[in-house]
Design a protein around this motif. Structure first.
Motif, PDB file in Angstrom:
ATOM      1  N   VAL A 197       0.870  -1.181   0.000  1.00  0.00           N
ATOM      2  CA  VAL A 197       0.000   0.000   0.000  1.00  0.00           C
ATOM      3  C   VAL A 197       0.903   1.226   0.000  1.00  0.00           C
ATOM      4  CG1 VAL A 197      -1.791   1.274   1.232  1.00  0.00           C
ATOM      5  CG2 VAL A 197      -1.742  -1.225   1.321  1.00  0.00           C
ATOM      6  N   TYR A 198       0.560   2.181  -0.851  1.00  0.00           N
ATOM      7  CA  TYR A 198       1.358   3.395  -0.964  1.00  0.00           C
ATOM      8  C   TYR A 198       0.566   4.604  -0.502  1.00  0.00           C
ATOM      9  CZ  TYR A 198       4.289   0.515  -3.977  1.00  0.00           C
ATOM     10  OH  TYR A 198       5.097  -0.482  -4.475  1.00  0.00           O
ATOM     11  N   LEU A 199       1.288   5.589  -0.028  1.00  0.00           N
ATOM     12  CA  LEU A 199       0.708   6.904   0.226  1.00  0.00           C
ATOM     13  C   LEU A 199       1.597   7.923  -0.475  1.00  0.00           C
ATOM     14  CD1 LEU A 199      -1.579   8.459   1.693  1.00  0.00           C
ATOM     15  CD2 LEU A 199       0.093   8.905   3.515  1.00  0.00           C
ATOM     16  N   GLN A 200       1.107   8.432  -1.593  1.00  0.00           N
ATOM     17  CA  GLN A 200       1.828   9.475  -2.306  1.00  0.00           C
ATOM     18  C   GLN A 200       1.446  10.813  -1.693  1.00  0.00           C
ATOM     19  OE1 GLN A 200       4.144   9.259  -4.870  1.00  0.00           O
ATOM     20  NE2 GLN A 200       4.385  11.466  -4.508  1.00  0.00           N
ATOM     21  N   MET A 201       2.435  11.520  -1.216  1.00  0.00           N
ATOM     22  CA  MET A 201       2.213  12.780  -0.505  1.00  0.00           C
ATOM     23  C   MET A 201       2.820  13.906  -1.321  1.00  0.00           C
ATOM     24  SD  MET A 201       3.522  11.115   3.079  1.00  0.00           S
ATOM     25  CE  MET A 201       3.037  12.443   4.146  1.00  0.00           C
TER      26      MET A 201
END
Length: 122
Positions: free
Chosen positions: A78-82
Motif C-alpha cells: 500500500v502506498y501513500l503518495q504525498m
C-alpha cells in the motif's frame, strides 16, 4: 498480518514523498488498509484508507487533493503518495489494517506497522 512501513524522511515544504507499507500474512487481503499519523503532542489521526479489492478510497479533509492512497496487489504493498507537503504534515505515519473500514477513521485497527517519520521543513 504483518505490516512493514517505509519511505519517511525530511523534505521541504511543497515537496513530495511516497510512503510504502508491505503487507504479509495469510489473511491480509481481507482488511481495509489505511495510513494514520501522529504529530508531537497530538493524538493519532486518520489520513487515508482503501481496500485491496476495490478502488474506493477515503481521505481526511486536510489531505484531500494532495495525498493519494493506492495498492499494488502484485507487490502486496500500500502506498501513500504525498504531494504539496506542508510543515503541519510533520508526523510519524503508521500503516494500519482493519477488518472494519470505518474504524480506521476512529484510529482503531487490528494491526499496525511501525511508524515512519515525515518531517516537512518550512
Amino acid at each position: 498480518v504483518q505490516l512493514q512501513a517505509s519511505g519517511g524522511g525530511l523534505v521541504q515544504a511543497g515537496g513530495s514523498l511516497r510512503l510504502s507499507c508491505a503487507a504479509s500474512g495469510r489473511t491480509f487481503r481481507r482488511y481495509f488498509m489505511g495510513w494514520l499519523c501522529q504529530a508531537p503532542g497530538k493524538e493519532r489521526e486518520f489520513v487515508a484508507a482503501t481496500h485491496w479489492s476495490t478502488d474506493s478510497t477515503g481521505y481526511a479533509d486536510s489531505v484531500k487533493g494532495r495525498f493519494t492512497i493506492s495498492t499494488d496487489n502484485a507487490e502486496n504493498t500500500v502506498y501513500l503518495q504525498m504531494n504539496s507537503l506542508k510543515p503541519e504534515d510533520t508526523a510519524v505515519y503508521y500503516c494500519a489494517a482493519s477488518i472494519i473500514g470505518p474504524n480506521l477513521r476512529r484510529g482503531v485497527a487490528n494491526y499496525w506497522g511501525q511508524g515512519t517519520l515525515v518531517t516537512v521543513s518550512s
